[in-house]
Design a protein around this motif. Structure first.
Motif, short mmCIF file in Angstrom:
data_model
loop_
_atom_site.label_atom_id
_atom_site.label_comp_id
_atom_site.label_asym_id
_atom_site.label_seq_id
_atom_site.Cartn_x
_atom_site.Cartn_y
_atom_site.Cartn_z
N ALA A 115 0.83 -1.20 0.00
CA ALA A 115 0.00 0.00 0.00
C ALA A 115 0.87 1.26 0.00
CB ALA A 115 -0.94 -0.01 1.21
N ALA A 116 2.00 1.19 0.68
CA ALA A 116 2.97 2.29 0.70
C ALA A 116 4.25 1.79 1.34
CB ALA A 116 2.43 3.50 1.47
N TRP A 117 5.38 2.45 1.01
CA TRP A 117 6.62 2.18 1.73
C TRP A 117 7.33 3.48 2.05
CZ3 TRP A 117 10.65 4.24 -0.82
CH2 TRP A 117 10.71 4.19 -2.21
N PHE A 118 8.15 3.44 3.11
CA PHE A 118 8.90 4.61 3.56
C PHE A 118 10.34 4.17 3.84
CE2 PHE A 118 4.51 4.92 4.90
CZ PHE A 118 4.13 6.18 4.45
N ASP A 119 11.29 4.79 3.17
CA ASP A 119 12.70 4.51 3.36
C ASP A 119 13.25 5.59 4.30
OD1 ASP A 119 15.21 3.46 3.13
OD2 ASP A 119 15.43 3.80 0.98
N CYS A 120 13.76 5.18 5.46
CA CYS A 120 14.05 6.13 6.54
C CYS A 120 15.49 6.03 7.03
CB CYS A 120 13.14 5.85 7.75
SG CYS A 120 11.39 5.85 7.38
N ALA A 121 15.97 7.14 7.54
CA ALA A 121 17.18 7.16 8.36
C ALA A 121 16.75 7.06 9.81
CB ALA A 121 17.96 8.45 8.13
N THR A 122 17.50 6.35 10.62
CA THR A 122 17.17 6.24 12.04
C THR A 122 17.39 7.60 12.71
OG1 THR A 122 17.81 3.92 12.08
CG2 THR A 122 17.65 5.04 14.20
N HIS A 123 16.30 8.17 13.22
CA HIS A 123 16.34 9.49 13.86
C HIS A 123 16.64 9.39 15.35
CE1 HIS A 123 15.28 13.73 14.43
NE2 HIS A 123 14.53 13.35 15.45
N ASN A 124 16.05 8.36 15.98
CA ASN A 124 16.24 8.18 17.42
C ASN A 124 15.76 6.80 17.82
OD1 ASN A 124 16.96 8.78 20.02
ND2 ASN A 124 15.53 10.47 20.30
N VAL A 125 16.32 6.28 18.90
CA VAL A 125 15.85 5.03 19.52
C VAL A 125 15.58 5.35 20.99
CG1 VAL A 125 16.39 2.64 20.09
CG2 VAL A 125 17.24 3.64 17.95
N ILE A 126 14.32 5.21 21.38
CA ILE A 126 13.90 5.63 22.72
C ILE A 126 13.50 4.42 23.54
CG2 ILE A 126 12.23 7.03 24.01
CD1 ILE A 126 11.96 8.78 21.52
N ASP A 127 14.03 4.32 24.74
CA ASP A 127 13.66 3.24 25.66
C ASP A 127 12.21 3.43 26.11
OD1 ASP A 127 14.83 0.94 27.46
OD2 ASP A 127 13.57 2.20 28.75
N ALA A 128 11.42 2.34 26.09
CA ALA A 128 10.01 2.44 26.48
C ALA A 128 9.57 1.13 27.13
CB ALA A 128 9.14 2.77 25.28
N GLY A 129 9.94 0.92 28.40
CA GLY A 129 9.52 -0.29 29.11
C GLY A 129 10.12 -1.53 28.50
N ASP A 130 9.26 -2.48 28.12
CA ASP A 130 9.76 -3.72 27.53
C ASP A 130 9.93 -3.61 26.01
OD1 ASP A 130 7.11 -3.72 26.80
OD2 ASP A 130 6.57 -5.54 27.90
N HIS A 131 9.78 -2.39 25.47
CA HIS A 131 9.99 -2.12 24.05
C HIS A 131 10.95 -0.94 23.88
CE1 HIS A 131 6.57 -4.75 23.43
NE2 HIS A 131 6.57 -4.52 22.13
N VAL A 132 11.37 -0.74 22.65
CA VAL A 132 12.00 0.52 22.26
C VAL A 132 11.16 1.12 21.14
CG1 VAL A 132 14.35 -0.10 22.93
CG2 VAL A 132 13.54 -0.63 20.61
N ILE A 133 11.23 2.43 21.02
CA ILE A 133 10.55 3.14 19.95
C ILE A 133 11.58 3.57 18.92
CG2 ILE A 133 9.09 5.12 19.34
CD1 ILE A 133 8.17 5.16 22.28
N LEU A 134 11.45 3.05 17.71
CA LEU A 134 12.31 3.45 16.61
C LEU A 134 11.67 4.62 15.88
CD1 LEU A 134 13.10 -0.08 15.07
CD2 LEU A 134 14.44 1.16 16.77
#
Length: 311
Positions: A115-134
């Motif tokens: 349906a769509a794609w997005f090619d990204c540079a990693t802007h930040n990686v944030i700690d969030a409990g038992d996950h991380v937010i990319l």
């Protein structure tokens, strides 16, 4: 100070009420090989600058690859790409085998016909409990013509298939809305007053939605009830009634009316209508496989439109 104990499984089920799209997140590992995983925890963040996010569990086998990567891609799957979702949701030696993909303008793997794609540079990686937010900075994207694949309450849905089923029921014929109401591998059946069993049902008038069925289920059972997706739409021509059947879930407790029967031991001889027996037998079979479909037709003939096996 009072502490509320939250059961993770119950919380996960509640989070699952939110309808999402389905994506596959991709990058290249340290060895240069493509890697990816299925995710529905995706959201746009900002237009200026163009940012998006996706969440990744710290227990994921992909954790190191993605938290150390300098770029990644988001592939929003189309309605017909449920098999791709399942492939990237399960362990596999080569998830990309047989898949049509190429490197995006900035290097990350992007899929064909999404349906769509997005090619990204990693802007930040944030700690969030038992996950991380990319958080990704969008450097290139492509918007396809296909509708996205939906996911909610542990199963896939497609807008096109739901609309087709609803359209099939659009007529001047009286409509009866019913529930295959399941809990822990058992379904609730109610008495027809003559010693036989039926699916919980109620009339549906023009302008009403499935919330009528939810209220009816809660009222007759005294249990919490949630209505899922359409399971069957068929016209009983002999009775002059249009049936719409939903997959539903019931909460814990003893029901005020009816009885719960295991899917593997349905009382076929005590079910009032052959069409109901057909619905329940199909549901029992599909539950084992985790591969549900939507039947559209009449009480004798029709077609099951398959949905892919859930991840």
């Amino acid at each position: 100070m009072m502490t509320t104990i939250i059961d993770p499984r119950t919380l996960r089920d509640a989070f699952g009420a939110f309808m999402t799209g389905v994506t596959v997140v991709t990058t290249h590992g340290a060895d240069g090989e493509p890697v990816g995983f299925t995710a529905n925890s995706f959201a746009s963040v900002s237009l200026d600058p163009p940012l998006l996010l996706v969440c990744l569990a710290k227990t994921s086998r992909n954790f190191d690859n993605f938290t150390k990567a300098t770029r990644f891609a988001i592939n929003i799957l189309a309605e017909q790409q449920k098999d791709i979702s399942n492939t990237f949701a399960r362990p596999s030696d080569d998830r990309f085998a047989g898949l049509k993909w190429q490197s995006g303008p900035h290097g990350s793997p992007v899929f064909e016909d999404v349906a769509a794609w997005f090619d990204c540079a990693t802007h930040n990686v944030i700690d969030a409990g038992d996950h991380v937010i990319l958080i990704g900075h969008v450097e290139a994207f492509e918007n396809g013509n296909a509708n996205g694949l939906g996911y909610a309450r542990g199963g896939y849905f497609t807008a096109a298939l739901a609309q087709k089923a609803v359209s099939a029921a659009a007529s001047d014929t009286p409509v009866l809305v019913s529930a295959v109401a399941e809990r822990d591998g058992q379904v609730l059946l109610v008495s027809d007053g003559n010693g036989k069993f039926l699916l919980p049902s109620c009339p549906l008038v023009a302008g009403e939605g499935p919330d009528v069925l939810q209220a009816h289920l809660a009222a007759i059972s005294g249990l919490s009830a949630s209505v899922g997706y359409i399971y069957s739409v068929y016209e009983d021509r002999a009775a002059g009634i249009q049936h719409i059947i939903y997959r539903c879930a019931l909460g814990d407790g003893e029901s005020r009316t009816g009885h719960f029967f295991p899917l593997g031991a349905l009382p076929a001889d005590s079910i009032a209508k052959p069409s109901t027996i057909d619905v329940l037998k199909r549901y029992a079979t599909e539950s084992v496989l985790g591969n549900f479909g939507v039947y559209v037709g009449n009480e004798h003939t029709g077609k099951v439109h398959p949905l892919a096996r859930k991840a």
